[in-house]
Write a protein that holds these residues in place. Structure first.
Motif, PDB file in Angstrom:
ATOM      1  N   VAL A   1       0.840  -1.208   0.000  1.00 54.97           N
ATOM      2  CA  VAL A   1       0.000   0.000   0.000  1.00 54.97           C
ATOM      3  C   VAL A   1       0.871   1.253   0.000  1.00 54.97           C
ATOM      4  O   VAL A   1       0.590   2.228  -0.715  1.00 54.97           O
ATOM      5  CB  VAL A   1      -0.961  -0.016   1.200  1.00 54.97           C
ATOM      6  CG1 VAL A   1      -1.785   1.266   1.240  1.00 54.97           C
ATOM      7  CG2 VAL A   1      -1.888  -1.232   1.139  1.00 54.97           C
TER       8      VAL A   1
ATOM      9  N   LEU B   1      -7.523  -0.657  -0.482  1.00 53.57           N
ATOM     10  CA  LEU B   1      -6.221  -1.240  -0.184  1.00 53.57           C
ATOM     11  C   LEU B   1      -6.051  -1.438   1.317  1.00 53.57           C
ATOM     12  O   LEU B   1      -5.360  -2.351   1.757  1.00 53.57           O
ATOM     13  CB  LEU B   1      -5.105  -0.334  -0.719  1.00 53.57           C
ATOM     14  CG  LEU B   1      -5.076  -0.114  -2.236  1.00 53.57           C
ATOM     15  CD1 LEU B   1      -4.050   0.941  -2.600  1.00 53.57           C
ATOM     16  CD2 LEU B   1      -4.777  -1.419  -2.962  1.00 53.57           C
TER      17      LEU B   1
ATOM     18  N   CYS C   1      -5.067  -7.253  -1.812  1.00 54.67           N
ATOM     19  CA  CYS C   1      -3.649  -7.033  -1.485  1.00 54.67           C
ATOM     20  C   CYS C   1      -2.898  -8.317  -1.188  1.00 54.67           C
ATOM     21  O   CYS C   1      -1.707  -8.430  -1.500  1.00 54.67           O
ATOM     22  CB  CYS C   1      -3.528  -6.092  -0.282  1.00 54.67           C
ATOM     23  SG  CYS C   1      -3.958  -4.378  -0.621  1.00 54.67           S
TER      24      CYS C   1
ATOM     25  N   GLN D   1      -2.472  -3.379  -9.003  1.00 62.15           N
ATOM     26  CA  GLN D   1      -1.627  -3.154  -7.831  1.00 62.15           C
ATOM     27  C   GLN D   1      -0.161  -3.377  -8.149  1.00 62.15           C
ATOM     28  O   GLN D   1       0.716  -2.601  -7.740  1.00 62.15           O
ATOM     29  CB  GLN D   1      -2.044  -4.099  -6.701  1.00 62.15           C
ATOM     30  CG  GLN D   1      -3.361  -3.763  -6.053  1.00 62.15           C
ATOM     31  CD  GLN D   1      -3.837  -4.828  -5.098  1.00 62.15           C
ATOM     32  OE1 GLN D   1      -4.705  -4.594  -4.292  1.00 62.15           O
ATOM     33  NE2 GLN D   1      -3.293  -6.022  -5.188  1.00 62.15           N
TER      34      GLN D   1
END
Length: 496
Positions: free
Chosen positions: A138, A199, A224, A258
């Motif tokens: 993150v 996230l 995640c 991501q």
């Protein structure tokens, strides 16, 4: 002979020759279960699909690091961004610690996988054991400008990402359509855009599962964990990422975003997805309430089942369809799978009854010489397990011909035929011979009783007491024993 494996890459939407990034080492990550309920048939399909791939890659000589995660935080596709946690809900209901719930169902999953002869992965990381890695992911995305903080939560900025890269490359969706479809949902709330995904989520006061972070005490977003754990154990670039087709969007789509947002490029080379198991055309799953647990299949205790089904029948049922095709469940389909499985096991057992000749007849020799490569060709064509099974059925027919002395085979060819059938049946398809339920003592008892009865029948025939001989034969047949008179004597087997 060197084999070239073709696999269907969901990202390119075509079959591609498999070329590992760091041959002979292969990195493979597969999304494992969310452990808040008993494992069901929908869990079995990806586990078996990628177990076969794992086995075959190793057979081809690769050194495979297979990572399959356990999701024990509990977020699911439709409620992950809202902080709804199924494991926590069940823990509150049963007045247990969330990790007690997670451990109980993890144990159930492992027990079911062992019954299905699914090999354990090289590494099985848990989401709750990798909170730090998810926080670091993150932070990277925030530092690169593709995420924003809002009231203690952190969201991925899909629109900003889409301007630089493209969101939707795996599923084929475009952001405009995603936004338009999202407008039907209730207000955006903390998000800048309804398409943005979490996230990190700030935990409400009543939320049990929480961890400290720079933004709030909370928990990571569902997407995640796989990106963080895949990168930790396989590196920033690895070969295969797999899972069920229902994970293509949004889970794997978000994983791609991501990875690119954090490290600047794609993390995974080949994306592979098995299709769904359906009941009356509907996906089998907990959310629809139409699933049958694996324990219920093994015991037969479900209204949709007429009998119990052994784990290898379930495995055979799944392998009888190509992994990218849908499989529609029915009790009749499982009965057909049981018969097919028994036919294959009987064919392999009957190899011990084949009489060796000095030479093969031409047709038998040609069949045996081609069988191994035909099976390899089927596996190399994107794991065509139904085709492999059909070739093994041809081999069973050949064995029957040899047992009935309708064909001849030499010792060398018989050894090759047996080795090929056992290699693809047991080592690569991962089937086990479960006939008799694995009870060796019971099998031995069957043998002694049947042999004694057949001695009585032989005496009746010697005495020309044909009526008694026929009654014994018919009684054995009614009990499920197949008795055959051959020129080499009497043979029998138990048909289940």
């Amino acid at each position: 002979m060197e084999q070239t494996l073709l696999i269907y890459n969901t990202l390119s939407r075509q079959k591609e020759a498999f070329k590992p990034l760091h041959a002979p080492n292969v990195g493979m990550y597969v999304c494992g279960p969310t452990v808040y309920g008993e494992p069901h048939l929908g869990h079995a399909r990806p586990a078996i699909t990628f177990d076969v791939l794992f086995r075959y890659l190793k057979h081809l000589g690769y050194k495979v690091r297979y990572v399959r995660n356990i999701t024990d935080v509990g977020h699911l596709e439709h409620d992950a961004d809202e902080g709804d946690d199924k494991i926590e809900k069940k823990a509150r209901l049963e007045q247990l610690e969330p990790m007690e719930i997670a451990q109980h169902y993890t144990n159930s999953y492992h027990k079911a996988m062992e019954a299905l002869n699914v090999l354990p992965p090289s590494i099985e990381p848990h989401a709750t054991g990798h909170i730090i890695e998810q926080e670091e992911l993150v932070k990277e995305i925030l530092a690169n400008g593709f995420a924003y903080e809002s009231n203690g939560s952190v969201y991925f900025d899909v629109e900003k990402y889409d301007k630089v890269h493209r969101y939707g490359i795996l599923s084929g969706r475009n952001l405009k359509d995603i936004i338009n479809n999202s407008r039907e949902l209730a207000g955006v709330g903390e998000k800048r855009n309804q398409a943005d995904f979490a996230l990190w989520k700030r935990a409400l006061p009543e939320h049990i599962m929480r961890w400290p972070s720079p933004w709030s005490d909370g928990f990571p977003g569902w997407h995640c964990e796989c990106t963080a754990m895949g990168r930790k154990y396989l590196g920033r670039h690895f070969d295969i990422h797999g899972g069920g087709m229902d994970l293509v969007f949004p889970h794997h789509e978000c994983e791609i975003a991501q990875a690119v947002a954090s490290q600047g490029d794609q993390m995974v080379r080949y994306w592979m997805h098995n299709n769904m198991i359906t009941i009356n055309g509907q996906k089998m799953g907990k959310s629809l309430g139409n699933f049958i647990t694996l324990a219920q299949f093994f015991s037969g205790e479900h209204e949709s089942l007429t009998q119990a089904y052994a784990p290898m029948t379930i495995r055979f049922f799944i392998l009888s369809a190509h992994y990218r095709s849908t499989v529609d469940f029915s009790d009749e389909a499982l009965q057909a799978a049981r018969k097919g499985y028994e036919r294959l096991m009987n064919g392999i057992s009957d190899l011990d009854r084949v009489t060796v000749s000095d030479a093969c007849d031409a047709a038998t020799g040609q069949f045996v010489r081609s069988l191994r490569q035909r099976c390899h060709d089927a596996m190399n064509d994107d794991l065509q397990t139904p085709l492999v099974i059909s070739y093994l059925f041809e081999a069973c027919h050949q064995v029957n011909s040899l047992v009935d002395h309708k064909a001849q085979i030499c010792a060398e060819c018989l050894n090759e035929l047996a080795a090929t059938m056992r290699l693809f049946t047991f080592d690569l398809l991962g089937l086990r011979n479960e006939q008799g339920g694995g009870n060796a003592e019971r099998e031995e008892a069957y043998g002694k009783v049947v042999d004694m009865v057949l001695e009585l029948r032989a005496k009746a025939k010697a005495d020309r007491d044909w009526a008694t001989s026929d009654r014994i034969r018919d009684a054995l047949a009614a009990a499920g024993f197949d008795v055959k008179d051959t020129k080499d004597g009497v043979t029998w087997k138990l048909n289940r």
